[in-house]
Design a protein around this motif. Structure first.
Motif, PDB file in Angstrom:
ATOM      1  N   ASP A   1       0.815  -1.219   0.000  1.00 30.54           N
ATOM      2  CA  ASP A   1       0.000   0.000   0.000  1.00 30.54           C
ATOM      3  C   ASP A   1       0.848   1.268   0.000  1.00 30.54           C
ATOM      4  O   ASP A   1       0.546   2.255   0.680  1.00 30.54           O
ATOM      5  CB  ASP A   1      -0.948   0.022   1.210  1.00 30.54           C
ATOM      6  CG  ASP A   1      -1.892  -1.166   1.240  1.00 30.54           C
ATOM      7  OD1 ASP A   1      -2.353  -1.600   0.159  1.00 30.54           O
ATOM      8  OD2 ASP A   1      -2.174  -1.666   2.346  1.00 30.54           O
ATOM      9  N   GLY A   2       1.958   1.210  -0.722  1.00 26.85           N
ATOM     10  CA  GLY A   2       2.777   2.401  -0.890  1.00 26.85           C
ATOM     11  C   GLY A   2       3.714   2.698   0.268  1.00 26.85           C
ATOM     12  O   GLY A   2       4.307   3.775   0.324  1.00 26.85           O
ATOM     13  N   GLU A   3       3.854   1.763   1.213  1.00 24.40           N
ATOM     14  CA  GLU A   3       4.800   1.987   2.324  1.00 24.40           C
ATOM     15  C   GLU A   3       5.380   0.658   2.806  1.00 24.40           C
ATOM     16  O   GLU A   3       4.817  -0.410   2.579  1.00 24.40           O
ATOM     17  CB  GLU A   3       4.131   2.734   3.483  1.00 24.40           C
ATOM     18  CG  GLU A   3       2.997   1.989   4.142  1.00 24.40           C
ATOM     19  CD  GLU A   3       2.351   2.777   5.277  1.00 24.40           C
ATOM     20  OE1 GLU A   3       3.066   3.351   6.104  1.00 24.40           O
ATOM     21  OE2 GLU A   3       1.120   2.803   5.317  1.00 24.40           O
ATOM     22  N   TRP A   4       6.534   0.762   3.474  1.00 23.09           N
ATOM     23  CA  TRP A   4       7.174  -0.421   4.038  1.00 23.09           C
ATOM     24  C   TRP A   4       6.513  -0.764   5.369  1.00 23.09           C
ATOM     25  O   TRP A   4       6.321   0.089   6.231  1.00 23.09           O
ATOM     26  CB  TRP A   4       8.666  -0.180   4.239  1.00 23.09           C
ATOM     27  CG  TRP A   4       9.420  -0.149   2.949  1.00 23.09           C
ATOM     28  CD1 TRP A   4       9.824   0.957   2.265  1.00 23.09           C
ATOM     29  CD2 TRP A   4       9.828  -1.277   2.198  1.00 23.09           C
ATOM     30  NE1 TRP A   4      10.473   0.597   1.115  1.00 23.09           N
ATOM     31  CE2 TRP A   4      10.496  -0.787   1.054  1.00 23.09           C
ATOM     32  CE3 TRP A   4       9.712  -2.655   2.342  1.00 23.09           C
ATOM     33  CZ2 TRP A   4      11.027  -1.621   0.079  1.00 23.09           C
ATOM     34  CZ3 TRP A   4      10.240  -3.480   1.378  1.00 23.09           C
ATOM     35  CH2 TRP A   4      10.888  -2.966   0.269  1.00 23.09           C
ATOM     36  N   LYS A   5       6.159  -2.042   5.536  1.00 26.02           N
ATOM     37  CA  LYS A   5       5.510  -2.518   6.762  1.00 26.02           C
ATOM     38  C   LYS A   5       6.211  -3.785   7.233  1.00 26.02           C
ATOM     39  O   LYS A   5       6.799  -4.523   6.443  1.00 26.02           O
ATOM     40  CB  LYS A   5       4.030  -2.824   6.510  1.00 26.02           C
ATOM     41  CG  LYS A   5       3.230  -1.587   6.145  1.00 26.02           C
ATOM     42  CD  LYS A   5       1.779  -1.933   6.003  1.00 26.02           C
ATOM     43  CE  LYS A   5       0.981  -0.682   5.647  1.00 26.02           C
ATOM     44  NZ  LYS A   5      -0.437  -0.998   5.503  1.00 26.02           N
TER      45      LYS A   5
END
Length: 153
Positions: A24-28
C-alpha cells in the motif's frame, strides 16, 4: 538491541529480525522476531544431593549461634517458614526473626533421621523426618521437615 524495563530499570539485550514488505505504498513489518541473547539466559547452578544435605548443616550451625538474624539470613527473599513448634506461618523476614528469637532460647540442634532430596534447575528440595534436641532442657522434638532451596544472588 537493548530494552530498559520501565518497572525495574533492568536492561535486557536481545537479537532481532525484521522482515519488511512494501504494501500500500509503504514499508511494513511482515515478520518480527526477537529473543534474549544467550548470555542473558540464566543457566542452572549445579548442586549434588550431598551439597543439598549440607545446606541443612549450615542452617543448623546458624541455630547454634543463638542469633535469630543469622538464622533468618539462611532464608530466601521470599522465604516461608512453617515452624516445627508454632502454628503461625512466617512469610517475611521480621516474622522469621520473631520465631527464632523465642525458639533459640531452647538451644535447639537438629539431626536428620531420614530424608529425600530432589534437585531441579536452580532449586532443590530436602524433605523428611528430623529431631531436635533442646540443649536448654534436654527435651527431644521430632517432626517432619521440608526445605526448598533456591539459588539467589
Amino acid at each position: 538491541y537493548e530494552f530498559t524495563m520501565g518497572a525495574t530499570g533492568k536492561k535486557v539485550k536481545g537479537r532481532y529480525t525484521f522482515v519488511y514488505v512494501y504494501e500500500d505504498g509503504e514499508w511494513k513489518i511482515n515478520h518480527h522476531h526477537s529473543s534474549v541473547m544467550p548470555e542473558g539466559i540464566v543457566t542452572a547452578e549445579p548442586i549434588t544431593e550431598t551439597e543439598v544435605r549440607s545446606l541443612f548443616n549450615l542452617w543448623n550451625d546458624a541455630l547454634a549461634t543463638k542469633d535469630p538474624e543469622k538464622v533468618a539470613q539462611r532464608y530466601s527473599k521470599a522465604g516461608v517458614l512453617l515452624p516445627t513448634v508454632s502454628d503461625v506461618p512466617r512469610t517475611d523476614y521480621p516474622g522469621i526473626v520473631d520465631y527464632f528469637t523465642n525458639f533459640l532460647k531452647l538451644e535447639p540442634q537438629g539431626e536428620i533421621e531420614s530424608g529425600n532430596i530432589i534437585v531441579g534447575t536452580n532449586w532443590a528440595q530436602d524433605a523428611g523426618i528430623y529431631e531436635f534436641t533442646m540443649g536448654a532442657t534436654g527435651a527431644k522434638v521430632k517432626g517432619r521437615y521440608t526445605f526448598v532451596y533456591v539459588f539467589e544472588d
